[in-house]
Enzyme design. Structure first.
Site, PDB file in Angstrom:
ATOM      1  N   ASP A   1       0.954  -1.149   0.131  1.00 47.36           N
ATOM      2  CA  ASP A   1       0.136  -0.043   0.046  1.00 47.36           C
ATOM      3  C   ASP A   1       0.655   1.341   0.061  1.00 47.36           C
ATOM      4  OD1 ASP A   1      -2.168   1.745   0.583  1.00 47.36           O
ATOM      5  OD2 ASP A   1      -1.660   1.689   2.563  1.00 47.36           O
TER       6      ASP A   1
ATOM      7  N   ASP B   1      -0.062   4.988   0.766  1.00 45.36           N
ATOM      8  CA  ASP B   1      -0.403   6.201   1.720  1.00 45.36           C
ATOM      9  C   ASP B   1      -0.399   5.474   3.391  1.00 45.36           C
ATOM     10  OD1 ASP B   1      -1.140   8.428   0.166  1.00 45.36           O
ATOM     11  OD2 ASP B   1      -2.903   7.160  -0.382  1.00 45.36           O
TER      12      ASP B   1
ATOM     13  N   GLY C   1      -7.706   3.660   3.175  1.00 45.81           N
ATOM     14  CA  GLY C   1      -7.809   2.623   2.233  1.00 45.81           C
ATOM     15  C   GLY C   1      -9.132   2.572   1.575  1.00 45.81           C
TER      16      GLY C   1
ATOM     17  N   ASP D   1      -1.344  -0.344   6.184  1.00 48.77           N
ATOM     18  CA  ASP D   1      -1.567   0.330   7.187  1.00 48.77           C
ATOM     19  C   ASP D   1      -3.115   0.780   7.768  1.00 48.77           C
ATOM     20  OD1 ASP D   1      -2.117   2.149   5.627  1.00 48.77           O
ATOM     21  OD2 ASP D   1      -1.995   3.910   6.761  1.00 48.77           O
TER      22      ASP D   1
END
Ligand code: G6P
Ligand code: MG
Length: 218
Positions: free
Chosen positions: A9, A11, A46, A170
């Site tokens: 991922d 960010d 997300g 995250d």
């Protein structure tokens, strides 16, 4: 389990843009006259831009027409772009470059799996694009996390069986997306929030691929 590829991922995992998303959403909420907390923001990680706006409006109990929703989502993005246009290589989180280089040396394929439509710009500004063998971003998918589309597409581009891919995330939605894709997941951040992941790390500093593998396999 033979791991052949890692999907990251963006960010909040490779770069600290989660705070920029938060600042931009908070600004919008304040404009509507309500407060938007960091724990509210956790729900947006997300999640696509437009779905994030829906959640924010629900928190503020605000109704908007569809065209106004598009306008405010664009307003948030313009604010967010002001932050990310100032990003440089210094904004890559500690230990990330060394960890990614180590993966490459171990022959592991690297993929990016982000639902952000700004991912390419962020990768370019922070100068980490060349690490990736495949990049999947928000412009290439129709369903945001927790839908597994972003990671399944990454595995396909890397020509790797999903069961041989490991995801770094995250966000709770991202961990669920990895699991729906049939992949194991390393949570990057706080154990209190990411407890559904197979392994949780605070960040990439002093982390090696060997350490990850031995912690996963036990
Ligand atoms: C990431 C972030 C989300 C963000 C989404 C869309 O997944 O975690 O908070 O809403 O990307 O980003 P974008 O840059 O397209 O607005
Ligand atoms: Mg994230």
């Amino acid at each position: 389990m033979i791991l052949k590829a890692c999907l990251f991922d963006l960010d909040g995992v490779l770069v600290d843009t989660a705070r920029f998303h938060y600042q931009a959403w908070r600004n919008l909420a304040n404009g509507f006259g309500f407060e938007f907390t960091e724990s509210d923001n956790e729900r947006l990680k997300g999640i696509s831009r437009i779905d994030s706006l829906e959640i924010l409006l629900e928190i503020g109990n605000i109704q908007l027409s569809e065209s106004d929703k598009l306008r405010y989502a664009e307003e948030k993005n313009q604010l967010y772009l002001q932050y990310i246009r100032k990003m440089t290589g210094e904004d890559v989180l500690p230990g990330v470059r060394v960890f990614l280089s180590g993966l490459k040396q171990s022959g592991i394929l690297l993929g990016l799996g982000s639902v952000s439509k700004n991912a390419a710009e962020i990768l370019n500004r922070t100068d980490i694009t060349p690490f990736f063998d495949a990049i999947v971003d928000g412009n290439m998918i129709t369903r945001a996390k927790p839908n597994p589309e972003v990671f399944l597409k990454g595995a396909r581009l890397l020509k790797t069986d999903p069961a041989c891919c490991l995801v770094f995330e995250d966000a709770v939605a991202g961990i669920r997306a990895a699991h729906f894709a049939g992949m194991k997941c390393v949570g990057v951040g706080s154990p209190g929030i990411l407890n559904e992941a197979e392994l949780i790390i605070p960040g990439f500093l002093d982390l090696s691929w060997e350490k990850v593998v031995s912690n996963l396999i036990g």
